[in-house]
Design a protein around this motif. Sequence first.
Motif, PDB file in Angstrom:
ATOM      1  N   SER A   1       1.243  -6.653  -1.345  1.00  0.00           N
ATOM      2  CA  SER A   1       2.592  -6.141  -1.112  1.00  0.00           C
ATOM      3  C   SER A   1       2.929  -6.184   0.368  1.00  0.00           C
ATOM      4  CB  SER A   1       2.717  -4.718  -1.648  1.00  0.00           C
ATOM      5  OG  SER A   1       1.783  -3.891  -1.018  1.00  0.00           O
ATOM      6  N   CYS A   2       4.235  -6.213   0.640  1.00  0.00           N
ATOM      7  CA  CYS A   2       4.755  -6.314   2.002  1.00  0.00           C
ATOM      8  C   CYS A   2       4.587  -4.967   2.710  1.00  0.00           C
ATOM      9  CB  CYS A   2       6.224  -6.714   1.955  1.00  0.00           C
ATOM     10  SG  CYS A   2       7.010  -6.828   3.563  1.00  0.00           S
ATOM     11  N   SER A   3       4.110  -4.998   3.942  1.00  0.00           N
ATOM     12  CA  SER A   3       3.932  -3.760   4.697  1.00  0.00           C
ATOM     13  C   SER A   3       5.247  -3.269   5.297  1.00  0.00           C
ATOM     14  CB  SER A   3       2.897  -3.969   5.807  1.00  0.00           C
ATOM     15  OG  SER A   3       3.332  -4.989   6.680  1.00  0.00           O
ATOM     16  N   GLU A   4       6.274  -4.100   5.320  1.00  0.00           N
ATOM     17  CA  GLU A   4       7.576  -3.714   5.877  1.00  0.00           C
ATOM     18  C   GLU A   4       8.457  -3.033   4.833  1.00  0.00           C
ATOM     19  OE1 GLU A   4       8.702  -4.077   9.092  1.00  0.00           O
ATOM     20  OE2 GLU A   4       6.670  -4.710   9.593  1.00  0.00           O
TER      21      GLU A   4
ATOM     22  N   ILE B   1      -4.569 -18.999   0.763  1.00  0.00           N
ATOM     23  CA  ILE B   1      -3.267 -18.735   1.385  1.00  0.00           C
ATOM     24  C   ILE B   1      -3.452 -17.632   2.421  1.00  0.00           C
ATOM     25  CG2 ILE B   1      -0.910 -17.953   0.970  1.00  0.00           C
ATOM     26  CD1 ILE B   1      -1.221 -19.081  -1.879  1.00  0.00           C
ATOM     27  N   ARG B   2      -3.241 -17.955   3.686  1.00  0.00           N
ATOM     28  CA  ARG B   2      -3.496 -17.012   4.772  1.00  0.00           C
ATOM     29  C   ARG B   2      -2.236 -16.374   5.319  1.00  0.00           C
ATOM     30  NH1 ARG B   2      -7.683 -15.351   3.451  1.00  0.00           N
ATOM     31  NH2 ARG B   2      -7.709 -14.169   5.350  1.00  0.00           N
ATOM     32  N   SER B   3      -1.071 -16.932   5.035  1.00  0.00           N
ATOM     33  CA  SER B   3       0.187 -16.409   5.534  1.00  0.00           C
ATOM     34  C   SER B   3       1.160 -16.286   4.368  1.00  0.00           C
ATOM     35  CB  SER B   3       0.752 -17.350   6.597  1.00  0.00           C
ATOM     36  OG  SER B   3       1.978 -16.874   7.060  1.00  0.00           O
ATOM     37  N   VAL B   4       1.914 -15.164   4.325  1.00  0.00           N
ATOM     38  CA  VAL B   4       2.805 -14.893   3.205  1.00  0.00           C
ATOM     39  C   VAL B   4       4.196 -14.591   3.741  1.00  0.00           C
ATOM     40  CG1 VAL B   4       3.210 -13.408   1.211  1.00  0.00           C
ATOM     41  CG2 VAL B   4       0.889 -13.928   1.896  1.00  0.00           C
ATOM     42  N   LEU B   5       5.218 -15.167   3.119  1.00  0.00           N
ATOM     43  CA  LEU B   5       6.605 -14.894   3.453  1.00  0.00           C
ATOM     44  C   LEU B   5       7.157 -13.969   2.373  1.00  0.00           C
ATOM     45  CD1 LEU B   5       9.045 -15.538   5.288  1.00  0.00           C
ATOM     46  CD2 LEU B   5       9.609 -17.367   3.673  1.00  0.00           C
ATOM     47  N   CYS B   6       7.622 -12.789   2.789  1.00  0.00           N
ATOM     48  CA  CYS B   6       8.149 -11.814   1.842  1.00  0.00           C
ATOM     49  C   CYS B   6       9.492 -12.312   1.315  1.00  0.00           C
ATOM     50  CB  CYS B   6       8.304 -10.454   2.511  1.00  0.00           C
ATOM     51  SG  CYS B   6       8.968  -9.194   1.397  1.00  0.00           S
ATOM     52  N   LEU B   7       9.649 -12.299   0.001  1.00  0.00           N
ATOM     53  CA  LEU B   7      10.886 -12.757  -0.616  1.00  0.00           C
ATOM     54  C   LEU B   7      12.004 -11.734  -0.485  1.00  0.00           C
ATOM     55  CD1 LEU B   7       9.344 -14.226  -3.894  1.00  0.00           C
ATOM     56  CD2 LEU B   7      10.060 -15.469  -1.851  1.00  0.00           C
ATOM     57  N   ASN B   8      11.646 -10.482  -0.253  1.00  0.00           N
ATOM     58  CA  ASN B   8      12.635  -9.414  -0.196  1.00  0.00           C
ATOM     59  C   ASN B   8      13.234  -9.258   1.203  1.00  0.00           C
ATOM     60  OD1 ASN B   8      14.151  -7.299  -1.268  1.00  0.00           O
ATOM     61  ND2 ASN B   8      12.624  -5.794  -0.693  1.00  0.00           N
TER      62      ASN B   8
ATOM     63  N   ASP C   1      -4.398 -10.852   6.371  1.00  0.00           N
ATOM     64  CA  ASP C   1      -5.318  -9.786   6.768  1.00  0.00           C
ATOM     65  C   ASP C   1      -4.612  -8.685   7.559  1.00  0.00           C
ATOM     66  OD1 ASP C   1      -7.395 -11.136   5.522  1.00  0.00           O
ATOM     67  OD2 ASP C   1      -7.887 -12.258   7.329  1.00  0.00           O
ATOM     68  N   GLU C   2      -3.686  -9.066   8.441  1.00  0.00           N
ATOM     69  CA  GLU C   2      -2.960  -8.058   9.223  1.00  0.00           C
ATOM     70  C   GLU C   2      -2.063  -7.218   8.318  1.00  0.00           C
ATOM     71  OE1 GLU C   2      -0.949 -10.089  12.363  1.00  0.00           O
ATOM     72  OE2 GLU C   2      -2.819 -10.704  13.320  1.00  0.00           O
ATOM     73  N   ASN C   3      -1.426  -7.846   7.345  1.00  0.00           N
ATOM     74  CA  ASN C   3      -0.591  -7.119   6.398  1.00  0.00           C
ATOM     75  C   ASN C   3      -1.435  -6.126   5.599  1.00  0.00           C
ATOM     76  OD1 ASN C   3       1.835  -6.634   4.807  1.00  0.00           O
ATOM     77  ND2 ASN C   3       0.774  -7.744   3.189  1.00  0.00           N
TER      78      ASN C   3
ATOM     79  N   SER D   1      -4.247  -4.759   6.555  1.00  0.00           N
ATOM     80  CA  SER D   1      -4.702  -3.670   7.428  1.00  0.00           C
ATOM     81  C   SER D   1      -3.607  -2.639   7.654  1.00  0.00           C
ATOM     82  CB  SER D   1      -5.210  -4.225   8.754  1.00  0.00           C
ATOM     83  OG  SER D   1      -4.150  -4.765   9.500  1.00  0.00           O
ATOM     84  N   VAL D   2      -2.358  -3.084   7.771  1.00  0.00           N
ATOM     85  CA  VAL D   2      -1.243  -2.135   7.918  1.00  0.00           C
ATOM     86  C   VAL D   2      -1.090  -1.310   6.651  1.00  0.00           C
ATOM     87  CG1 VAL D   2       1.256  -1.954   8.210  1.00  0.00           C
ATOM     88  CG2 VAL D   2      -0.032  -3.533   9.630  1.00  0.00           C
ATOM     89  N   ASN D   3      -1.215  -1.962   5.488  1.00  0.00           N
ATOM     90  CA  ASN D   3      -1.123  -1.234   4.223  1.00  0.00           C
ATOM     91  C   ASN D   3      -2.279  -0.251   4.047  1.00  0.00           C
ATOM     92  OD1 ASN D   3       1.276  -2.398   3.362  1.00  0.00           O
ATOM     93  ND2 ASN D   3       0.240  -4.107   2.386  1.00  0.00           N
ATOM     94  N   ILE D   4      -3.481  -0.636   4.471  1.00  0.00           N
ATOM     95  CA  ILE D   4      -4.629   0.270   4.394  1.00  0.00           C
ATOM     96  C   ILE D   4      -4.390   1.493   5.280  1.00  0.00           C
ATOM     97  CG2 ILE D   4      -7.065   0.516   5.049  1.00  0.00           C
ATOM     98  CD1 ILE D   4      -7.430  -2.405   4.113  1.00  0.00           C
ATOM     99  N   GLU D   5      -3.846   1.269   6.455  1.00  0.00           N
ATOM    100  CA  GLU D   5      -3.545   2.382   7.359  1.00  0.00           C
ATOM    101  C   GLU D   5      -2.510   3.322   6.740  1.00  0.00           C
ATOM    102  OE1 GLU D   5      -1.935   3.197  11.897  1.00  0.00           O
ATOM    103  OE2 GLU D   5      -1.861   1.179  11.061  1.00  0.00           O
ATOM    104  N   LYS D   6      -1.458   2.765   6.138  1.00  0.00           N
ATOM    105  CA  LYS D   6      -0.420   3.593   5.510  1.00  0.00           C
ATOM    106  C   LYS D   6      -0.997   4.449   4.394  1.00  0.00           C
ATOM    107  CE  LYS D   6       3.763   0.905   6.291  1.00  0.00           C
ATOM    108  NZ  LYS D   6       4.844   0.147   5.618  1.00  0.00           N
ATOM    109  N   VAL D   7      -1.805   3.837   3.539  1.00  0.00           N
ATOM    110  CA  VAL D   7      -2.384   4.576   2.419  1.00  0.00           C
ATOM    111  C   VAL D   7      -3.378   5.612   2.928  1.00  0.00           C
ATOM    112  CG1 VAL D   7      -3.808   4.364   0.349  1.00  0.00           C
ATOM    113  CG2 VAL D   7      -2.025   2.699   0.792  1.00  0.00           C
TER     114      VAL D   7
END
Length: 177
Positions: free
Chosen positions: A102-105, A117-124, A132-134, A136-142
């Motif tokens: 899921s998108c961290s934004e 696939i190492r890079s993802v473009l959010c459709l929303n 990996d950075e996305n 890590s941001v989600n892990i921090e939020k949770v």
Amino acid sequence: MARQQKDSNRRYKTRVRIAKTHNKIADTRKDFLHKLSTKIVSENQTIVLEDLNVSGMVKNRKLSRAISQQGWRDFRVLVEGKSEKYGRNFVVISRWEPTSQSCSECGYRWGKIDLSIRSVLCLNCGTEHDRDENASVNIEKVGIGHCHDSKRTLRQGKTTSVVPVDEASRITARSRR
């Protein structure tokens, strides 16, 4: 060593040399894990780790050796012990949390994607994320207590009534029979 004659002095010396090399590598890994865990615990008040299915990951023939040599379990044990010693918060989030899905934004969930696939473009929201950075941001939020879905964190906890307040509902009104 496999080509040397059994019970020979040369084979014994080679075996000792190989054992010393393996011990040196193991000691270097342990030293690195101790230094890294100490640095992480001393620099942060809250440490959040994701619980991973390491036994399942080791079944992958291509990644099993690399995963086994990293010492992820030892690192977790060291960080957990040192965070308890220094009075830090240590949080482990569930392995079932969709951190890389899921998108961290905006919280849009795109689902499972292939490891290649190492890079993802959010459709929303149109934001491009490194996988990996996305995560890590989600892990921090949770880990700090936010809901994983950003839309749920922005939503107010109030329930809205469909029927106006002064009008009685059919379900709650008493029947006069």
